[in-house]
Design a protein around this motif. Structure first.
Motif, mmCIF file in Angstrom:
data_model
loop_
_atom_site.group_PDB
_atom_site.id
_atom_site.type_symbol
_atom_site.label_atom_id
_atom_site.label_comp_id
_atom_site.label_asym_id
_atom_site.label_seq_id
_atom_site.Cartn_x
_atom_site.Cartn_y
_atom_site.Cartn_z
ATOM 1 N N VAL A 36 0.851 -1.190 0.000
ATOM 2 C CA VAL A 36 0.000 0.000 0.000
ATOM 3 C C VAL A 36 0.887 1.240 0.000
ATOM 4 O O VAL A 36 1.755 1.396 0.878
ATOM 5 C CB VAL A 36 -0.926 0.045 1.237
ATOM 6 C CG1 VAL A 36 -1.848 1.259 1.161
ATOM 7 C CG2 VAL A 36 -1.745 -1.236 1.356
ATOM 8 N N VAL A 37 0.669 2.107 -0.994
ATOM 9 C CA VAL A 37 1.340 3.405 -1.037
ATOM 10 C C VAL A 37 0.490 4.399 -0.250
ATOM 11 O O VAL A 37 -0.704 4.554 -0.517
ATOM 12 C CB VAL A 37 1.518 3.902 -2.484
ATOM 13 C CG1 VAL A 37 2.211 5.258 -2.496
ATOM 14 C CG2 VAL A 37 2.308 2.903 -3.304
ATOM 15 N N GLY A 85 5.163 10.790 2.410
ATOM 16 C CA GLY A 85 4.634 9.493 1.987
ATOM 17 C C GLY A 85 5.264 8.337 2.729
ATOM 18 O O GLY A 85 6.275 8.488 3.429
ATOM 19 N N ALA A 86 4.653 7.180 2.575
ATOM 20 C CA ALA A 86 5.135 5.954 3.211
ATOM 21 C C ALA A 86 4.677 4.773 2.369
ATOM 22 O O ALA A 86 3.879 4.925 1.432
ATOM 23 C CB ALA A 86 4.609 5.837 4.640
ATOM 24 N N TYR A 87 5.197 3.597 2.710
ATOM 25 C CA TYR A 87 4.815 2.369 2.003
ATOM 26 C C TYR A 87 4.665 1.260 3.031
ATOM 27 O O TYR A 87 5.533 1.066 3.891
ATOM 28 C CB TYR A 87 5.880 1.978 0.964
ATOM 29 C CG TYR A 87 5.442 0.884 0.024
ATOM 30 C CD1 TYR A 87 4.807 1.184 -1.178
ATOM 31 C CD2 TYR A 87 5.653 -0.458 0.328
ATOM 32 C CE1 TYR A 87 4.408 0.180 -2.048
ATOM 33 C CE2 TYR A 87 5.249 -1.469 -0.537
ATOM 34 C CZ TYR A 87 4.625 -1.143 -1.723
ATOM 35 O OH TYR A 87 4.220 -2.139 -2.577
ATOM 36 N N ASP A 88 3.538 0.545 2.953
ATOM 37 C CA ASP A 88 3.306 -0.581 3.862
ATOM 38 C C ASP A 88 3.356 -1.869 3.057
ATOM 39 O O ASP A 88 2.466 -2.155 2.253
ATOM 40 C CB ASP A 88 1.951 -0.446 4.562
ATOM 41 C CG ASP A 88 1.769 -1.503 5.649
ATOM 42 O OD1 ASP A 88 2.761 -2.173 5.999
ATOM 43 O OD2 ASP A 88 0.644 -1.663 6.144
ATOM 44 N N PRO A 262 9.187 -1.516 -3.351
ATOM 45 C CA PRO A 262 9.674 -2.572 -4.247
ATOM 46 C C PRO A 262 10.037 -2.043 -5.629
ATOM 47 O O PRO A 262 9.264 -1.314 -6.259
ATOM 48 C CB PRO A 262 8.472 -3.528 -4.331
ATOM 49 C CG PRO A 262 7.715 -3.293 -3.070
ATOM 50 C CD PRO A 262 7.869 -1.829 -2.782
ATOM 51 N N GLY A 263 11.223 -2.389 -6.069
ATOM 52 C CA GLY A 263 11.641 -2.045 -7.425
ATOM 53 C C GLY A 263 11.965 -0.588 -7.648
ATOM 54 O O GLY A 263 12.123 -0.162 -8.801
ATOM 55 N N TRP A 264 12.101 0.210 -6.575
ATOM 56 C CA TRP A 264 12.350 1.643 -6.753
ATOM 57 C C TRP A 264 13.361 2.117 -5.718
ATOM 58 O O TRP A 264 13.222 1.850 -4.535
ATOM 59 C CB TRP A 264 11.055 2.423 -6.611
ATOM 60 C CG TRP A 264 11.149 3.866 -7.031
ATOM 61 C CD1 TRP A 264 10.929 4.964 -6.248
ATOM 62 C CD2 TRP A 264 11.498 4.367 -8.318
ATOM 63 N NE1 TRP A 264 11.103 6.106 -6.975
ATOM 64 C CE2 TRP A 264 11.455 5.777 -8.258
ATOM 65 C CE3 TRP A 264 11.840 3.761 -9.523
ATOM 66 C CZ2 TRP A 264 11.741 6.590 -9.357
ATOM 67 C CZ3 TRP A 264 12.130 4.565 -10.617
ATOM 68 C CH2 TRP A 264 12.073 5.957 -10.532
ATOM 69 N N THR A 291 7.741 7.762 -5.011
ATOM 70 C CA THR A 291 6.939 6.567 -5.275
ATOM 71 C C THR A 291 6.868 6.231 -6.773
ATOM 72 O O THR A 291 6.003 5.481 -7.194
ATOM 73 C CB THR A 291 5.515 6.751 -4.740
ATOM 74 O OG1 THR A 291 4.905 7.878 -5.380
ATOM 75 C CG2 THR A 291 5.515 6.968 -3.238
ATOM 76 N N ASN A 292 7.789 6.814 -7.567
ATOM 77 C CA ASN A 292 7.813 6.559 -9.009
ATOM 78 C C ASN A 292 6.490 6.925 -9.687
ATOM 79 O O ASN A 292 5.987 6.202 -10.533
ATOM 80 C CB ASN A 292 8.178 5.101 -9.306
ATOM 81 C CG ASN A 292 8.552 4.899 -10.782
ATOM 82 O OD1 ASN A 292 8.899 5.846 -11.479
ATOM 83 N ND2 ASN A 292 8.474 3.660 -11.237
#
Length: 295
Positions: A36-37, A85-88, A262-264, A291-292
């Motif tokens: 989740v972004v 921002g964050a990433y879960d 992932p991937g960034w 977040t690309n």
């Protein structure tokens, strides 16, 4: 390198964006990576009072059983002048979870919380790739793979006994049972063998399956590994098998952990763009770059 686009081809649907009622907090499910972004913009809509003085944001996740845990990359995350921002990468699969974001001002005080709910899709029933193995430190290695063997879990007892003089019964000292463990065998296609080998050696991992398996998510570090073992004749195999033990650990600490997507990464940015001007021309904000372009 030019991008060739077929105008007649159906356009991919953009990921659904879920926004909190106040308009400051948003989430986009990153289905290909089961993550989740998360983003905050306290200048959006009716701006938060003092948005320019916001420096960080703390995001918590509430699971269906009521457990509340901090999001690894938002404990807290930077949100300079109210934008961040964050990433879960650890949300439960196939069930609704609630995220709550709380701004933190430069003086350490906090503002009003914003909340929203999303569901990260689980691997559908019947699909071969029914197990997610995720890396905590290198999420780009995370892989869905097919379970070949998943025997019933074993939960070791913790007991000490002693004979008691004059009694036919033993004295027993006991503690809670150890966490359930599984001896797992998975199958991956040839093109993912190197990635799987790196994944299983990348540190703390997270194993996740769909809710129907009645198996809780587990953080673990593989000990003894077997594989890759070809399923057919060497050189002509359609798949390779890995065997390892899932012995759950406590969730690794989340405080002050960096944003990992992932991937960034900055290395990826350097591969794609020759100059910083090219980067600036491709993204509208720091949030978009981080977040690309997803946020």
């Amino acid at each position: 390198m030019p991008m060739i686009v077929n105008p007649s081809a159906p356009q991919p649907a953009p990921p659904a964006r879920v926004t909190s009622p106040d308009g400051w907090f948003a989430a986009i499910v990153d289905a290909p990576w089961a993550g989740v972004v998360l983003s905050v913009d306290y200048t959006a809509g009716t701006p938060l009072a003092g948005a320019g003085n916001v420096r960080q944001v703390r995001i918590m996740r509430t699971d269906p059983d009521g457990t509340i845990v901090p999001v690894r990359s938002a404990d807290p995350a930077w949100a300079i002048e109210g934008v961040g921002g964050a990433y879960d990468h650890e949300a439960l699969l196939g069930v609704a979870v609630i995220y709550t974001a709380t701004p933190i001002y430069a003086n350490g005080s906090t503002g009003p919380s914003s909340a929203l709910s999303v569901t990260v899709p689980a691997p559908p029933a019947g699909e071969d790739a029914d197990l997610w193995i995720k890396s905590i430190d290198e999420p780009g290695l995370s892989t869905r793979c097919m379970i070949v063997s998943w025997p019933g879990p074993v939960s070791a007892g913790r007991q000490d006994t002693a004979d008691v003089a004059g009694s036919p019964y033993k004295a027993l000292a006991y503690d809670t049972h150890a966490a359930e463990t599984w001896q797992v065998v998975v199958d991956v296609p040839p093109e993912r063998v190197d990635r799987m080998r790196a994944l299983l050696r990348s540190g703390v991992l997270l194993a996740q399956v769909r809710p129907d398996y009645r198996t809780p998510d587990a953080f673990f570090v593989p000990a003894d590994l077997t594989g890759p073992t070809p399923t057919g004749k060497l050189g002509s195999s359609e798949g390779y098998r890995f065997e390892f033990t899932v012995e759950p650990l406590e969730r690794p600490r989340t405080a002050d952990q960096p944003l990992r997507i992932p991937g960034w990464s900055w290395d990826k940015v350097a591969e794609l763009f020759a100059t910083w001007d090219a980067v600036a021309a491709s993204y509208t904000s720091w949030a978009s770059l981080s977040t690309n372009g997803i946020t």
